[in-house]
Design a protein around this motif. Structure first.
Motif, PDB file in Angstrom:
ATOM      1  N   LEU A  24       0.793  -1.330   0.098  1.00  0.00           N
ATOM      2  CA  LEU A  24       0.144  -0.075  -0.118  1.00  0.00           C
ATOM      3  C   LEU A  24       0.802   1.266  -0.014  1.00  0.00           C
ATOM      4  O   LEU A  24       2.031   1.221   0.385  1.00  0.00           O
ATOM      5  CB  LEU A  24      -1.071  -0.041   1.069  1.00  0.00           C
ATOM      6  N   VAL A  25       0.481   2.252  -0.449  1.00  0.00           N
ATOM      7  CA  VAL A  25       0.914   3.658  -0.582  1.00  0.00           C
ATOM      8  C   VAL A  25       0.181   4.484   0.773  1.00  0.00           C
ATOM      9  O   VAL A  25      -1.083   4.637   0.835  1.00  0.00           O
ATOM     10  CB  VAL A  25       0.784   4.448  -1.729  1.00  0.00           C
ATOM     11  N   PRO A  26       1.141   4.935   1.676  1.00  0.00           N
ATOM     12  CA  PRO A  26       0.172   5.882   2.641  1.00  0.00           C
ATOM     13  C   PRO A  26      -0.320   7.120   2.010  1.00  0.00           C
ATOM     14  O   PRO A  26       0.077   7.510   0.796  1.00  0.00           O
ATOM     15  CB  PRO A  26       1.693   6.321   3.377  1.00  0.00           C
ATOM     16  N   GLU A  27      -1.348   7.615   2.786  1.00  0.00           N
ATOM     17  CA  GLU A  27      -1.842   8.661   2.348  1.00  0.00           C
ATOM     18  C   GLU A  27      -1.261   9.892   2.285  1.00  0.00           C
ATOM     19  O   GLU A  27      -1.535  11.045   1.635  1.00  0.00           O
ATOM     20  CB  GLU A  27      -3.276   9.053   3.091  1.00  0.00           C
ATOM     21  N   GLY A  28      -0.160   9.863   2.754  1.00  0.00           N
ATOM     22  CA  GLY A  28       0.872  11.276   2.783  1.00  0.00           C
ATOM     23  C   GLY A  28       1.442  11.578   4.297  1.00  0.00           C
ATOM     24  O   GLY A  28       0.651  11.270   5.051  1.00  0.00           O
ATOM     25  N   GLY A  29       2.261  12.207   4.467  1.00  0.00           N
ATOM     26  CA  GLY A  29       2.969  12.771   5.604  1.00  0.00           C
ATOM     27  C   GLY A  29       3.207  14.135   5.394  1.00  0.00           C
ATOM     28  O   GLY A  29       2.505  15.074   4.821  1.00  0.00           O
ATOM     29  N   GLY A  30       4.458  14.657   5.889  1.00  0.00           N
ATOM     30  CA  GLY A  30       4.836  16.025   5.967  1.00  0.00           C
ATOM     31  C   GLY A  30       5.334  16.578   4.566  1.00  0.00           C
ATOM     32  O   GLY A  30       5.563  17.908   4.535  1.00  0.00           O
ATOM     33  N   ASP A  53       3.202  13.440  -1.589  1.00  0.00           N
ATOM     34  CA  ASP A  53       2.051  12.648  -1.429  1.00  0.00           C
ATOM     35  C   ASP A  53       2.208  11.139  -1.343  1.00  0.00           C
ATOM     36  O   ASP A  53       1.612  10.134  -2.055  1.00  0.00           O
ATOM     37  CB  ASP A  53       1.412  12.970  -2.936  1.00  0.00           C
ATOM     38  N   GLY A  54       3.017  10.892  -0.160  1.00  0.00           N
ATOM     39  CA  GLY A  54       3.110   9.478   0.262  1.00  0.00           C
ATOM     40  C   GLY A  54       4.046   8.407  -0.371  1.00  0.00           C
ATOM     41  O   GLY A  54       4.412   7.376  -0.305  1.00  0.00           O
ATOM     42  N   VAL A  55       4.968   9.296  -1.472  1.00  0.00           N
ATOM     43  CA  VAL A  55       6.047   8.367  -2.099  1.00  0.00           C
ATOM     44  C   VAL A  55       7.186   9.323  -2.220  1.00  0.00           C
ATOM     45  O   VAL A  55       7.242  10.477  -1.913  1.00  0.00           O
ATOM     46  CB  VAL A  55       5.573   7.930  -3.604  1.00  0.00           C
ATOM     47  N   LEU A  56       8.432   8.707  -2.554  1.00  0.00           N
ATOM     48  CA  LEU A  56       9.591   9.361  -2.958  1.00  0.00           C
ATOM     49  C   LEU A  56       9.782   9.504  -4.473  1.00  0.00           C
ATOM     50  O   LEU A  56      10.167   8.706  -5.046  1.00  0.00           O
ATOM     51  CB  LEU A  56      10.643   8.549  -2.243  1.00  0.00           C
ATOM     52  N   VAL A  57       9.460  10.689  -4.797  1.00  0.00           N
ATOM     53  CA  VAL A  57       9.757  11.134  -6.220  1.00  0.00           C
ATOM     54  C   VAL A  57      11.592  11.168  -6.361  1.00  0.00           C
ATOM     55  O   VAL A  57      11.949  11.591  -5.626  1.00  0.00           O
ATOM     56  CB  VAL A  57       9.131  12.491  -6.532  1.00  0.00           C
ATOM     57  N   SER A  58      11.675  10.535  -7.500  1.00  0.00           N
ATOM     58  CA  SER A  58      13.323  10.233  -7.472  1.00  0.00           C
ATOM     59  C   SER A  58      13.851  10.612  -8.911  1.00  0.00           C
ATOM     60  O   SER A  58      13.425  10.737 -10.057  1.00  0.00           O
ATOM     61  CB  SER A  58      13.277   8.676  -7.382  1.00  0.00           C
ATOM     62  N   TRP A  59      15.110  10.970  -8.566  1.00  0.00           N
ATOM     63  CA  TRP A  59      16.049  11.309  -9.864  1.00  0.00           C
ATOM     64  C   TRP A  59      17.209  10.658  -9.748  1.00  0.00           C
ATOM     65  O   TRP A  59      17.738  10.595  -8.685  1.00  0.00           O
ATOM     66  CB  TRP A  59      16.091  12.768  -9.983  1.00  0.00           C
ATOM     67  N   ALA A  60      17.741   9.982 -10.764  1.00  0.00           N
ATOM     68  CA  ALA A  60      18.984   9.486 -10.539  1.00  0.00           C
ATOM     69  C   ALA A  60      19.883  10.443 -11.220  1.00  0.00           C
ATOM     70  O   ALA A  60      19.962  11.111 -12.561  1.00  0.00           O
ATOM     71  CB  ALA A  60      19.256   8.264 -11.763  1.00  0.00           C
ATOM     72  N   GLU A  79      11.270   6.030 -11.370  1.00  0.00           N
ATOM     73  CA  GLU A  79       9.822   5.609 -10.910  1.00  0.00           C
ATOM     74  C   GLU A  79       9.894   6.137  -9.503  1.00  0.00           C
ATOM     75  O   GLU A  79      10.847   6.323  -8.891  1.00  0.00           O
ATOM     76  CB  GLU A  79       9.561   4.187 -11.001  1.00  0.00           C
ATOM     77  N   ASP A  80       8.806   6.452  -9.098  1.00  0.00           N
ATOM     78  CA  ASP A  80       8.340   6.821  -7.653  1.00  0.00           C
ATOM     79  C   ASP A  80       8.823   5.626  -6.753  1.00  0.00           C
ATOM     80  O   ASP A  80       8.669   4.149  -7.164  1.00  0.00           O
ATOM     81  CB  ASP A  80       6.939   7.171  -7.387  1.00  0.00           C
ATOM     82  N   HIS A  81       9.437   5.815  -5.432  1.00  0.00           N
ATOM     83  CA  HIS A  81       9.793   4.814  -4.662  1.00  0.00           C
ATOM     84  C   HIS A  81       8.942   4.794  -3.287  1.00  0.00           C
ATOM     85  O   HIS A  81       8.490   6.092  -2.968  1.00  0.00           O
ATOM     86  CB  HIS A  81      11.220   4.934  -4.403  1.00  0.00           C
ATOM     87  N   PRO A  82       8.767   3.955  -2.895  1.00  0.00           N
ATOM     88  CA  PRO A  82       8.145   3.892  -1.607  1.00  0.00           C
ATOM     89  C   PRO A  82       8.689   4.766  -0.402  1.00  0.00           C
ATOM     90  O   PRO A  82       9.969   4.784  -0.435  1.00  0.00           O
ATOM     91  CB  PRO A  82       7.857   2.523  -0.961  1.00  0.00           C
ATOM     92  N   MET A  83       8.029   5.153   0.609  1.00  0.00           N
ATOM     93  CA  MET A  83       8.623   5.850   1.659  1.00  0.00           C
ATOM     94  C   MET A  83       9.758   5.257   2.309  1.00  0.00           C
ATOM     95  O   MET A  83      10.540   5.496   2.862  1.00  0.00           O
ATOM     96  CB  MET A  83       7.606   6.417   2.550  1.00  0.00           C
ATOM     97  N   GLU A  84       9.599   3.838   2.462  1.00  0.00           N
ATOM     98  CA  GLU A  84      10.300   2.976   3.285  1.00  0.00           C
ATOM     99  C   GLU A  84      11.894   2.968   2.693  1.00  0.00           C
ATOM    100  O   GLU A  84      12.855   2.691   3.384  1.00  0.00           O
ATOM    101  CB  GLU A  84       9.913   1.428   3.110  1.00  0.00           C
TER     102      GLU A  84
END
Length: 326
Positions: A24-30, A53-60, A79-84
């Protein structure tokens, strides 16, 4: 609603990789967490991840975050990564997507100044990175990242172009032996190794000789994000080429040219530049005649005595360094 982690999950099998693969993707944090991970994959790069918005937007980012506002670095949107993933470090198995070693290079919080599909402005507050950065879209998945602030206090660009300091020639070692350290003189080609963002450029005089010495490129990856300029010699030993480095003139945003040789040498030794095709030159603090004899026995041309308090004098033939033939 589209699954923000669908692409991420589609590229990973939780039975084969230690990476977190949540359902699951959390609903969001700070929306204020960031992490930069150093990724020794097929090509070394750094992954910048911003909570959104609950994920880690990512750039290499192949060369890492720029320290100099005059230089922009490529940033490839992934691709977006999970908060974990913000706390993930480990070994992704070879053969898997992104196979290689992942470590946390920096982490902290950030403030969003602007966020659109084509431009992201943030203020990063980490342990290693502080300042305002903007990411802007160019084409396809390619973006660029630019530092908006001036460089950090005390930061200097690498010295370039740089001419080598040379010793004077004498028939005997200096009389004040305790004021010097002693190295072998190496029979090779003098070369500066410029390393930044895991990439290496090799220069001999005014010539860029990197292409002819691709065997040395792995040294850049070995130093990771460290930006350095090494002075050394390309020598042929036992039929193979080796880079022997004996001075460090720039280290992570700081010129060492005015520092005494003893401090430069200490900083060089701290780098632990020793690998399959490169090494730090051995040095002795006493016994010049013994070192000279050892050079003769190994077929080396002689020794170089270097004053412990000598600065690096680019382009000079300096009496602070004394070459004594074996």
């Amino acid at each position: 609603m589209a699954d923000k982690l669908g692409r991420y999950r589609g590229r990973r099998d939780p039975r084969r990789t230690p990476e977190p693969v949540p359902e699951l993707v959390p609903e969001g944090g700070g929306d204020d967490t960031f992490v930069v991970q150093e990724h020794h994959a097929r090509a070394l790069h750094w992954d910048l991840r911003l909570e959104r918005d609950g994920v880690l937007v990512s750039w290499a980012v192949p060369k890492g975050l720029p320290a100099d506002p005059r230089t922009n670095h490529l940033a490839v949107h992934t691709e977006d990564h999970p908060m974990e993933y913000a706390s993930f470090e480990g070994e992704i198995p070879q053969g898997e997507y992104g196979g290689g070693t992942m470590t946390i290079w920096d982490h902290g919080t950030y403030i969003t100044e602007k966020w659109t599909d084509r431009e992201v402005k943030v203020v990063l507050s980490g342990e290693r990175v502080h300042g305002r950065y903007v990411l802007f879209h160019t084409k396809g998945r390619n973006w660029m990242i630019h530092r908006m602030d001036p460089p950090a206090a005390g930061w200097e660009p690498p010295p370039s172009p740089l001419a080598a300091m040379r010793p004077v020639t004498r028939t005997r070692p200096p009389r004040d032996q305790g004021a010097y350290a002693y190295e072998f003189a190496w029979p090779g080609r003098r070369a500066f190794a410029y390393v930044s963002g895991g990439r290496l450029t090799l220069r001999s005089g005014a010539d860029d000789i990197t292409a002819g010495h691709r065997w040395l490129r792995s040294l850049g990856g070995e130093l990771g994000s460290r930006a350095v300029v090494l002075d050394g010699e390309i020598v042929t030993l036992q039929g193979g080429e080796l880079y022997v480095c004996y001075d460090l003139v720039y280290d992570d945003g700081r010129s060492l040219l005015a520092e005494p040789w003893s401090r430069r040498r200490g900083a060089l030794e701290a780098l632990a530049v020793n690998g399959p095709r490169w090494q730090t030159a051995p040095v002795w603090r006493s016994g010049p005649q013994d070192v000279r004899r050892a050079a003769r026995e190994q077929g080396l041309p002689g020794v170089v005595a270097k004053r412990l308090d000598s600065p690096y004098e680019p382009g000079a033939e300096s009496a602070a360094w004394v070459y004594v033939p074996s």
